[in-house]
Structures are given as structure tokens and as C-alpha cells.
Design a protein around this motif. Structure first.
Motif, mmCIF file in Angstrom:
data_model
loop_
_atom_site.group_PDB
_atom_site.id
_atom_site.type_symbol
_atom_site.label_atom_id
_atom_site.label_comp_id
_atom_site.label_asym_id
_atom_site.label_seq_id
_atom_site.Cartn_x
_atom_site.Cartn_y
_atom_site.Cartn_z
ATOM 1 N N LEU A 89 0.979 34.538 88.331
ATOM 2 C CA LEU A 89 1.600 34.239 89.767
ATOM 3 C C LEU A 89 2.743 35.215 90.142
ATOM 4 O O LEU A 89 2.547 35.727 91.160
ATOM 5 C CB LEU A 89 1.964 33.020 89.774
ATOM 6 C CG LEU A 89 3.047 32.643 91.131
ATOM 7 C CD1 LEU A 89 2.225 32.495 92.406
ATOM 8 C CD2 LEU A 89 3.918 31.254 91.000
ATOM 9 N N LEU A 90 3.473 35.377 89.059
ATOM 10 C CA LEU A 90 4.810 36.161 89.342
ATOM 11 C C LEU A 90 4.661 37.589 90.136
ATOM 12 O O LEU A 90 5.481 37.991 90.827
ATOM 13 C CB LEU A 90 5.561 36.344 87.956
ATOM 14 C CG LEU A 90 7.117 36.350 88.046
ATOM 15 C CD1 LEU A 90 7.669 34.990 88.656
ATOM 16 C CD2 LEU A 90 7.502 36.597 86.791
ATOM 17 N N GLN A 91 3.502 38.175 89.389
ATOM 18 C CA GLN A 91 3.143 39.546 90.076
ATOM 19 C C GLN A 91 2.992 39.876 91.311
ATOM 20 O O GLN A 91 2.922 40.965 92.072
ATOM 21 C CB GLN A 91 2.266 40.265 89.163
ATOM 22 C CG GLN A 91 0.884 39.657 89.323
ATOM 23 C CD GLN A 91 0.750 38.971 88.235
ATOM 24 O OE1 GLN A 91 1.473 38.081 87.754
ATOM 25 N NE2 GLN A 91 -0.938 38.686 87.868
ATOM 26 N N HIS A 138 3.168 43.858 91.607
ATOM 27 C CA HIS A 138 4.243 44.430 91.115
ATOM 28 C C HIS A 138 3.770 44.146 89.616
ATOM 29 O O HIS A 138 3.183 43.225 89.210
ATOM 30 C CB HIS A 138 5.688 43.729 91.085
ATOM 31 C CG HIS A 138 6.682 44.409 90.227
ATOM 32 N ND1 HIS A 138 7.236 45.721 90.523
ATOM 33 C CD2 HIS A 138 7.284 43.899 88.986
ATOM 34 C CE1 HIS A 138 7.997 45.883 89.661
ATOM 35 N NE2 HIS A 138 8.344 44.979 88.729
ATOM 36 N N ARG A 139 4.061 45.254 88.661
ATOM 37 C CA ARG A 139 3.649 45.100 87.013
ATOM 38 C C ARG A 139 4.911 45.122 86.391
ATOM 39 O O ARG A 139 5.847 46.006 86.856
ATOM 40 C CB ARG A 139 2.644 46.209 86.646
ATOM 41 C CG ARG A 139 1.210 46.030 87.110
ATOM 42 C CD ARG A 139 0.402 46.949 86.381
ATOM 43 N NE ARG A 139 -0.912 46.987 86.714
ATOM 44 C CZ ARG A 139 -1.876 46.075 86.235
ATOM 45 N NH1 ARG A 139 -1.381 45.121 85.142
ATOM 46 N NH2 ARG A 139 -3.077 46.107 86.603
ATOM 47 N N TYR A 140 5.219 44.444 85.336
ATOM 48 C CA TYR A 140 6.514 44.130 84.542
ATOM 49 C C TYR A 140 6.505 45.113 83.225
ATOM 50 O O TYR A 140 5.708 44.960 82.574
ATOM 51 C CB TYR A 140 6.706 42.686 84.467
ATOM 52 C CG TYR A 140 6.860 41.991 85.536
ATOM 53 C CD1 TYR A 140 8.158 42.014 86.009
ATOM 54 C CD2 TYR A 140 5.980 41.307 86.196
ATOM 55 C CE1 TYR A 140 8.354 41.064 87.407
ATOM 56 C CE2 TYR A 140 6.138 40.588 87.373
ATOM 57 C CZ TYR A 140 7.470 40.460 87.986
ATOM 58 O OH TYR A 140 7.508 39.774 88.947
ATOM 59 N N GLU A 141 7.725 45.540 83.160
ATOM 60 C CA GLU A 141 8.161 46.020 81.729
ATOM 61 C C GLU A 141 8.579 45.057 80.996
ATOM 62 O O GLU A 141 9.263 44.081 81.692
ATOM 63 C CB GLU A 141 9.114 47.251 81.875
ATOM 64 C CG GLU A 141 8.535 48.525 82.609
ATOM 65 C CD GLU A 141 7.778 49.321 82.057
ATOM 66 O OE1 GLU A 141 7.357 49.080 80.740
ATOM 67 O OE2 GLU A 141 7.126 50.184 82.358
ATOM 68 N N THR A 142 8.735 45.052 79.846
ATOM 69 C CA THR A 142 9.140 43.712 78.891
ATOM 70 C C THR A 142 10.531 43.540 79.180
ATOM 71 O O THR A 142 11.168 42.471 79.280
ATOM 72 C CB THR A 142 8.676 44.032 77.547
ATOM 73 O OG1 THR A 142 7.230 44.324 77.237
ATOM 74 C CG2 THR A 142 9.188 42.712 76.754
ATOM 75 N N ARG A 164 2.767 33.469 82.033
ATOM 76 C CA ARG A 164 1.916 34.780 81.840
ATOM 77 C C ARG A 164 1.929 35.413 82.887
ATOM 78 O O ARG A 164 1.586 35.067 84.018
ATOM 79 C CB ARG A 164 0.290 34.458 81.367
ATOM 80 C CG ARG A 164 -0.474 35.258 81.238
ATOM 81 C CD ARG A 164 -1.996 34.977 80.899
ATOM 82 N NE ARG A 164 -2.693 34.920 82.095
ATOM 83 C CZ ARG A 164 -3.779 33.869 82.321
ATOM 84 N NH1 ARG A 164 -3.904 32.787 81.376
ATOM 85 N NH2 ARG A 164 -4.415 33.786 83.319
ATOM 86 N N THR A 165 2.149 36.673 82.851
ATOM 87 C CA THR A 165 2.014 37.863 83.945
ATOM 88 C C THR A 165 1.325 38.959 83.502
ATOM 89 O O THR A 165 1.306 39.095 82.259
ATOM 90 C CB THR A 165 3.468 37.878 84.609
ATOM 91 O OG1 THR A 165 3.219 38.427 85.888
ATOM 92 C CG2 THR A 165 4.658 38.534 83.978
ATOM 93 N N ASN A 166 1.487 40.074 84.400
ATOM 94 C CA ASN A 166 0.975 41.481 83.828
ATOM 95 C C ASN A 166 2.025 42.084 83.454
ATOM 96 O O ASN A 166 3.303 41.834 83.023
ATOM 97 C CB ASN A 166 0.227 42.013 85.034
ATOM 98 C CG ASN A 166 1.145 42.491 86.040
ATOM 99 O OD1 ASN A 166 2.457 42.337 86.084
ATOM 100 N ND2 ASN A 166 0.577 42.360 87.257
ATOM 101 N N ALA A 167 1.488 43.347 82.859
ATOM 102 C CA ALA A 167 2.481 44.354 82.157
ATOM 103 C C ALA A 167 1.911 45.826 82.822
ATOM 104 O O ALA A 167 0.961 46.041 82.880
ATOM 105 C CB ALA A 167 2.296 44.305 80.727
ATOM 106 N N GLN A 168 3.074 46.408 82.994
ATOM 107 C CA GLN A 168 3.032 47.998 83.179
ATOM 108 C C GLN A 168 2.024 48.458 82.118
ATOM 109 O O GLN A 168 2.167 48.524 80.940
ATOM 110 C CB GLN A 168 4.060 48.666 83.432
ATOM 111 C CG GLN A 168 4.319 49.813 83.960
ATOM 112 C CD GLN A 168 3.594 49.941 85.577
ATOM 113 O OE1 GLN A 168 2.546 50.321 85.812
ATOM 114 N NE2 GLN A 168 4.335 49.577 86.394
#
Length: 265
Positions: free
Chosen positions: A114-116, A162-166, A144-148
Motif C-alpha cells: 500500500l505505502l508505495q 514511489h520506491r523506498y530505500e531501506t 510489506r512495501t517495495n524497494a528501490q
């Protein structure tokens, strides 16, 4: 190659097909199950699934935790209409930015992919603050969300993606009032196979967001190859939950606890 347009009826239909028969979804259920198992939950309580979609996690949790009440929240009617509601499972149509639930009402919150998709002007921070508000102090949040990854995906203004860095994700969780117990990347080795497909989609559309690229699985049991993929991805997830840090991977999983006011200060 492109997938269904995000949040369209075809998008939710593809998600339902993948949830019912896809190896990736099966492996992610395995990882979610192990994360929840690690919480040592009591016999009863309330779980809230923020961004529940068509209710896959609600159905799974309700079957494995019959003493619990499970509530799903999602803004899209196309997903909610398929939620398997019953005596202990319910769903409500609402935004993650304004959850229609009282403060400190949840013993566990889960949120998957969801977050992305939230508004780029701080929507993720607002949603995390709402999730913290409805959680009891010390209660668990499994995210759970995505990662860059490669190819690097810039923010997509059209689809609010949006994609996330840790480090970024950890910082936002802590700012919202969570103590991060586990955070890391999964879908590393098998995620490499996604790179050519995403490059082709980027060349075809010129957009950062490509929808759901995975094809609908064949109905029936997983093939031998898909069973192997499920086991491999599950192994990555279990390693992450035990504290291993994978240097790359296309998905983030985090297990957090809601801090009380004194701890947050």
C-alpha cells in the motif's frame, strides 16, 4: 509489455488471480505467516489490514486465528467487493490517510503493498501516523512495501508511485512512532528476472510505474518450478526475519512495535 492500469477492475482481477495461484503471493503469505508467528499472539484480539485489497490476508488470518476479529480497510470498491466477510471478518471502505477506527483499538496491523501508492506529498507519513494511532502501545505492525532497484524508478506523479530505500523507510517508521525490530529486503535473486521485463515496459510507456506485469497464473496447483521459486523466496524471507541483511531485493518487509509516548520522545 504492460499490465492493467492501476486500480482499474482489470487490475484487481489480475491481483485476485495472482493471490489465488501465484508463487510469489504464496511465498509472501509464508513470510507474513512466519512474521506473525514470531509475535506469539494471544488466543484473541483484533487485526486490521490497511489496504486489504480483495481480502487475501484477511481470509488467511481468519482461518488460522479463529479467535480473532479481522478488519480490512481499502479505498477501492473493486477490491472490497471480493472480501470474504463473515462473523469474525469485516471490511470498510476508507482511505489509509483517515482510518475510521478509534485510537488504540488494534492488537496487530498489517499493510502489504500500500505505502508505495499513497500521495507523494507525505501520504505515506500520514498513513503511518494513522496506523500508529489505531495500534495499542506495544502492539505489532507488519509492513510489506517495495524497494528501490534496477532499473532505478523515479517517482511517478501520474500514478503517485514511489520506491523506498531501506534507510528512508526505517526513518519514516521511526518518525511515526514505531520501534523497528526487523527490516530488510527480500525477492533478491528471483527479482533479477524482473529487470528485462521492466526495461521493456519503461521503453514502451516512458513511465516509471508499469502496473502489474506478472501474467495471470494457470489455474490449479503450482508447477514444480513455481514450487521451487516459492521455497527460495520463503527462504530469503526467513533469513531476513532472523536478522540477515540482503544487499539488494525488490521488496521490503518490516516488523515493528508501536512505541508509547515516553519511548517515542
Amino acid at each position: 509489455m504492460t499490465g492493467p492500469e492501476i486500480f482499474s477492475p482489470d487490475y484487481y482481477e489480475r491481483l485476485r488471480q495472482l493471490e489465488a495461484g501465484g508463487w510469489w503471493n504464496a511465498a509472501m503469505r509464508d513470510i507474513l505467516g512466519r512474521a506473525i508467528e514470531s509475535l506469539s499472539l494471544p488466543a484473541s484480539g483484533r487485526l486490521v489490514d490497511v489496504g486489504c485489497g480483495s481480502g487475501e490476508a484477511l481470509a488467511w488470518f481468519g482461518a488460522s486465528h479463529p479467535g480473532w476479529q479481522a478488519v480490512g480497510v481499502d479505498l477501492a470498491w473493486e477490491g472490497l467487493c471480493a472480501v470474504p466477510v463473515g462473523p469474525s471478518v469485516g471490511a470498510v471502505r476508507a482511505s489509509a490517510l483517515a482510518l475510521p477506527l478509534p485510537a488504540a483499538c488494534a492488537d496487530v496491523v498489517v499493510s502489504q503493498d500500500l505505502l508505495q501508492h499513497l500521495p507523494l506529498d507525505g501520504g505515506d507519513a500520514r498513513a503511518l501516523a494513522e496506523i500508529r494511532r489505531i495500534l495499542k502501545a506495544g502492539a505489532a505492525f507488519v509492513l510489506r512495501t517495495n524497494a528501490q532497484s534496477t532499473p532505478r524508478t523515479e517517482d511517478d506523479e501520474q500514478y503517485q508511485f514511489h520506491r523506498y530505500e531501506t534507510r528512508e523507510l526505517r526513518r519514516k517508521l521511526m518518525a511515526a512512532g514505531f520501534r523497528v525490530e526487523r527490516i530488510g529486503r527480500v525477492n533478491a535473486a528471483l527479482g533479477l528476472a524482473e529487470i528485462p521485463r521492466e526495461w521493456r515496459a519503461l521503453q514502451a510507456t516512458g513511465r516509471a510505474y508499469h502496473g502489474v506485469l506478472a501474467a495471470a497464473p494457470e489455474p490449479g496447483r503450482l508447477s514444480a518450478l513455481d514450487q521451487w521459486k516459492r521455497r527460495w523466496l520463503r527462504m530469503e524471507g526467513l533469513a531476513m526475519l532472523r536478522g540477515w541483511s540482503l544487499p539488494f531485493g525488490r521488496t521490503h518487509v518490516a516488523v515493528c512495535r508501536a512505541m508509547d509516548g515516553a519511548e517515542h520522545r
